[in-house]
Design an enzyme around this catalytic site. Structure first.
Site, mmCIF file in Angstrom:
data_model
loop_
_atom_site.group_PDB
_atom_site.id
_atom_site.type_symbol
_atom_site.label_atom_id
_atom_site.label_comp_id
_atom_site.label_asym_id
_atom_site.label_seq_id
_atom_site.Cartn_x
_atom_site.Cartn_y
_atom_site.Cartn_z
ATOM 1 C CD GLU A 231 26.705 2.974 25.168
ATOM 2 O OE1 GLU A 231 27.785 2.522 24.761
ATOM 3 O OE2 GLU A 231 25.849 3.475 24.397
ATOM 4 C CG ASP A 233 30.384 3.664 26.465
ATOM 5 O OD1 ASP A 233 29.797 2.573 26.378
ATOM 6 O OD2 ASP A 233 30.191 4.608 25.686
ATOM 7 C CD GLU A 236 33.190 3.095 23.809
ATOM 8 O OE1 GLU A 236 32.779 2.516 22.779
ATOM 9 O OE2 GLU A 236 32.924 4.271 24.092
ATOM 10 C CG HIS A 247 26.813 7.708 25.791
ATOM 11 N ND1 HIS A 247 27.039 8.493 24.692
ATOM 12 C CD2 HIS A 247 27.919 6.928 25.916
ATOM 13 C CE1 HIS A 247 28.226 8.207 24.172
ATOM 14 N NE2 HIS A 247 28.776 7.249 24.897
#
Length: 457
Positions: A231, A233, A236, A247
């Site tokens: 993942e 990101d 956020e 991640h």
């Protein structure tokens, strides 16, 4: 998504998911235009759309309208086991605006927190960008940059307006799993680095085994299985704090997990995915005046977020070595903030050296390095990742990991604990939903392409 618990909790009343296709409502994806850019030739508009995640959709019998899942409990007669449930139950098309508070106009997509529909009350949403009616748009971003505008002025403490990439299958698992008859058109196949086990259908089978209804969320629960993948990101955030986080996982596609592989509880650092990630949050990294209401990047109005994926040899096949961040607001280019933590170098981007230094300084396990670091993230970017846009509140940790002091058992003076200006008593979902039901986030002007081609200096 980046937080220190395994469960990703999304709330919705009487709206659920499945793998067969119902006939109660036609599925019509909201249009959303994006742009692909190249150095020297400018940007070209692409016609895309978005599809709502299957976890939000009404799940009912294939032969009628009886719910297969109500509140946070499965109908045992319709769903006695994973395969029978997938055969008995169908998910339907949705009213994006009236039921879910999702609206799109041209290049802009708005997600609303609370929507009172004709049959239910919906909380938050998660959508995927579609290349066509049945396939997710895949992004290959090594030696590329990704840019978007965001307006989160109406997004207070406790909420997360997120834009990120995950290593989902382009067809939502339709070709891999015989029991999945719905596919990407109906938002199936989700995975992320938290290996969420609140997903109701994984690999075309219902997650009914060992299902435990949530103790504090009347609409959610957890099953035996989780669904894992790398993942990235990109964003956020709420109007008090923001972070971008990589991640990585030891698995290289959407993968169903069970037991310690999911990394739940005490097995957090034994799972296949790096749940902590390597994050760059300006506030957490010591510059508390950089991003927020009235700050250098002023979250009270719209601004542009640019993320660049730099490779060792500046090619799309090279090893990923750096993830850079740039902002643009009111015609001004704003370079990323610099680290202001004692004994740390003044980094302003994510590199393996930064990640290792951060983990050492904060006293955190380096699960990012253990799973391959940026090189592994680059492999996912090369393979292709799906763009996710969501708005959610946090039944596990009240979003304190993003916008407040976290964890609560550590002193605020400990490096890495202070993450934003929100109070440690903020973010309780019931409070957020009742006090700020009209909260929303708008993402717009999505562009991707050659480094330096998506924004104006």
């Amino acid at each position: 998504m980046h937080h220190l618990v395994a469960l990703l909790s999304f709330s919705v009343l009487t709206v659920v998911c499945g793998q067969q296709v119902g006939t109660q409502m036609a599925e019509t994806h909201p249009n959303l235009s994006i742009q692909k850019c190249a150095t020297g030739s400018g940007c070209q508009i692409q016609s895309t759309s978005v599809a709502l995640d299957a976890n939000w959709r009404w799940l009912h019998t294939t032969s009628g309208t009886t719910n297969c899942y109500t509140g946070n409990t499965w109908d045992a007669s319709l769903c006695p086991d994973p395969v029978t449930c997938a055969e008995n139950c169908a998910l339907d098309g949705v009213d994006y605006t009236g039921t879910y508070g999702i609206t799109s106009t041209g290049s802009a997509l708005t997600l609303k927190l609370v929507t009172h529909g004709p049959y239910s009350t919906n909380i938050g949403s998660r959508v995927y960008l579609m290349a066509n009616d049945t396939t997710y748009q895949m992004f290959n971003l090594k030696n590329q940059e990704f840019t978007f505008d965001v307006d989160m002025s109406n997004l207070p403490c406790g909420l997360n307006g997120a834009l990120y990439f995950v290593e989902m299958d382009a067809d939502g698992g339709l070709s891999k799993y015989p029991n999945n008859k719905a596919g990407a058109k109906y938002g199936t196949g989700y995975c992320d680095s938290q290996c969420p086990n609140d997903i109701k259908f994984i690999n075309g089978e219902a997650n009914v085994l060992d299902w435990v209804p949530s103790s504090n969320d009347a609409n959610s629960g957890t099953g035996m299985y989780g669904t894992c993948c790398s993942e990235m990101d990109i964003w956020e955030a709420n109007n008090n704090a923001a972070a971008y986080t990589a991640h990585v996982c030891t698995v290289h596609s959407q993968t169903r997990c069970s037991g310690s592989d999911c990394g739940d509880g005490d097995d957090r650092y034994n799972g296949v995915c790096d749940k902590d990630g390597c994050d760059f949050s300006s506030y957490r990294m010591g510059d508390t005046s950089f991003l927020g209401m009235g700050k250098t990047v002023d979250t009270s109005s719209k601004f542009t977020v640019v993320t660049q994926f730099i490779t060792a040899d500046n090619t799309t096949t090279g090893t990923l070595t750096e993830i850079r961040r740039i902002y643009v607001q009111n015609g001004k280019v704003i370079q990323n903030s610099k680290v202001n933590i004692p004994k740390m170098t003044t980094y302003d981007s994510v590199t393996d050296v930064f990640c290792n230094d951060q983990k050492t300084t904060f006293g955190d396990p380096n699960s990012f390095e253990a799973r391959g670091g940026l090189a592994t993230m680059g492999q996912a970017l090369s393979k292709g990742m799906v763009l996710v846009l969501s708005l959610w509140d946090d039944y596990a940790d009240n979003m304190l990991w993003l916008d407040s002091d976290y964890p609560l058992n550590k002193s605020i003076s400990t490096p890495g604990v202070a993450r934003g200006t929100c109070a440690t008593t903020s973010g309780v979902p019931s409070d957020v939903e009742s006090q700020n039901p009209d909260s929303s986030v708008t993402f717009s002007n999505i562009k991707f392409g050659d480094i330096g081609s998506t924004y104006t200096l």
